[in-house]
Write an enzyme that holds these catalytic residues in place. Structure first.
Site, PDB file in Angstrom:
ATOM      1  N   CYS A  17      -7.202  35.196  39.181  1.00 13.60           N
ATOM      2  CA  CYS A  17      -6.912  36.143  38.109  1.00 13.60           C
ATOM      3  C   CYS A  17      -6.161  35.448  36.975  1.00 13.60           C
ATOM      4  O   CYS A  17      -5.376  34.520  37.206  1.00 13.60           O
ATOM      5  CB  CYS A  17      -6.078  37.301  38.662  1.00 13.60           C
ATOM      6  SG  CYS A  17      -5.690  38.577  37.444  1.00 13.60           S
ATOM      7  N   ASP A  22      -3.744  36.566  35.392  1.00 12.31           N
ATOM      8  CA  ASP A  22      -2.334  36.974  35.406  1.00 12.31           C
ATOM      9  C   ASP A  22      -1.422  35.750  35.387  1.00 12.31           C
ATOM     10  O   ASP A  22      -1.552  34.851  36.216  1.00 12.31           O
ATOM     11  CB  ASP A  22      -2.062  37.810  36.664  1.00 12.31           C
ATOM     12  CG  ASP A  22      -0.726  38.546  36.609  1.00 12.31           C
ATOM     13  OD1 ASP A  22       0.308  37.868  36.425  1.00 12.31           O
ATOM     14  OD2 ASP A  22      -0.709  39.768  36.769  1.00 12.31           O
ATOM     15  N   ARG A  36       1.439  35.320  36.339  1.00  8.85           N
ATOM     16  CA  ARG A  36       2.335  35.184  37.494  1.00  8.85           C
ATOM     17  C   ARG A  36       1.657  34.530  38.694  1.00  8.85           C
ATOM     18  O   ARG A  36       2.294  34.322  39.723  1.00  8.85           O
ATOM     19  CB  ARG A  36       2.860  36.572  37.902  1.00  8.85           C
ATOM     20  CG  ARG A  36       3.676  37.265  36.831  1.00  8.85           C
ATOM     21  CD  ARG A  36       3.882  38.723  37.163  1.00  8.85           C
ATOM     22  NE  ARG A  36       2.622  39.482  37.147  1.00  8.85           N
ATOM     23  CZ  ARG A  36       2.520  40.774  37.449  1.00  8.85           C
ATOM     24  NH1 ARG A  36       3.611  41.448  37.780  1.00  8.85           N
ATOM     25  NH2 ARG A  36       1.344  41.379  37.407  1.00  8.85           N
ATOM     26  N   HIS A  84      -4.742  39.266  43.778  1.00  9.71           N
ATOM     27  CA  HIS A  84      -3.314  39.481  44.054  1.00  9.71           C
ATOM     28  C   HIS A  84      -2.998  40.967  44.059  1.00  9.71           C
ATOM     29  O   HIS A  84      -3.664  41.781  43.411  1.00  9.71           O
ATOM     30  CB  HIS A  84      -2.431  38.743  43.039  1.00  9.71           C
ATOM     31  CG  HIS A  84      -2.544  39.254  41.618  1.00  9.71           C
ATOM     32  ND1 HIS A  84      -1.658  40.150  41.094  1.00  9.71           N
ATOM     33  CD2 HIS A  84      -3.435  38.989  40.638  1.00  9.71           C
ATOM     34  CE1 HIS A  84      -1.980  40.414  39.835  1.00  9.71           C
ATOM     35  NE2 HIS A  84      -3.062  39.723  39.536  1.00  9.71           N
ATOM     36  N   CYS A 128      -2.421  44.023  40.860  1.00 14.46           N
ATOM     37  CA  CYS A 128      -3.281  43.471  39.804  1.00 14.46           C
ATOM     38  C   CYS A 128      -3.501  44.505  38.687  1.00 14.46           C
ATOM     39  O   CYS A 128      -3.972  45.625  38.945  1.00 14.46           O
ATOM     40  CB  CYS A 128      -4.628  43.061  40.402  1.00 14.46           C
ATOM     41  SG  CYS A 128      -5.795  42.378  39.197  1.00 14.46           S
TER      42      CYS A 128
END
Length: 205
Positions: free
Chosen positions: A40, A42, A44, A96, A99
């Site tokens: 992803c 993202d 993080r 994750h 999400c």
């Protein structure tokens, strides 16, 4: 902000060279990662950080909600390069919990272009609606949908002509599904690995 980023880079570079003088020359000479990571976007969930790997050890493709579209030429070209040129033996599809893309796919209001991208996740939500409805709350339901999205992604990668050709040539490459917990920093194996001979076993079953 940009100057701060450049200063951090300079400090990191100097620290790496102090620890290992040939580090960058070795990386520049050859790219031989062991893993291809489909994850992803993202911020993080950076692949090499959460997996405890150094630069050069993982080849990465990322998109919103780690969706595997069979028409995504960006992903497919990276996959082909990973398998054909880099001869990577382990492919990881990693989602994750928490999400934002999965959350958006379960909401009723518009998100622009993301709605087109996230359609496969909405399709999964409809297909598994009965099972997902048994989750005690919305967060757990979405986290389970994130897991299902990873499992579906593993299957879609395995079904690509790229992997099918590799397995016909007896290339030992496997596709795994992992999920990352933002709250504890742990990767979990979803036990959906597909490798050479998988579809032959399904046919003979």
């Amino acid at each position: 902000m940009l100057n701060d980023l450049l200063d951090r880079n300079a400090a990191w570079s100097a620290e790496r060279q102090a620890k290992e003088s040939d580090y960058f020359s070795r990386l520049a000479g050859q790219q031989r990662p062991e893993f291809f990571w489909i994850g992803c976007s993202d911020s993080r969930v950076p692949a090499n950080v959460v997996a405890g790997l150094d630069p050069g050890e993982v080849f990465v493709h990322r998109n919103v909600a780690n969706v595997v579209h069979s028409s995504d030429m960006n992903l497919l070209s990276a996959l082909e390069f990973a398998v054909e040129a880099l001869e990577i033996g382990e492919i990881i599809v990693c989602g994750h919990y928490g999400c934002g893309g999965v959350k958006a796919a379960t909401e009723d209001f518009p998100h622009g272009l993301a709605d087109h991208w996230l359609e496969p996740i909405r399709r999964l939500a409809r297909a598994y609606a009965v099972d997902l409805a048994q989750a005690p709350d919305l967060e757990i339901r979405r986290d389970r949908l994130a897991e299902l999205n990873v499992i579906e992604g593993v299957r879609r990668v395995a079904e690509t002509p790229i992997l099918q050709r590799a397995w016909t040539r007896h290339v030992s490459v496997r596709v795994h599904g992992l999920i990352y917990g933002l709250k504890d920093g742990r990767l979990r194996n979803l036990d959906c690995t597909i490798g050479p001979g998988h579809f032959l076993q399904e046919t003979s079953a």
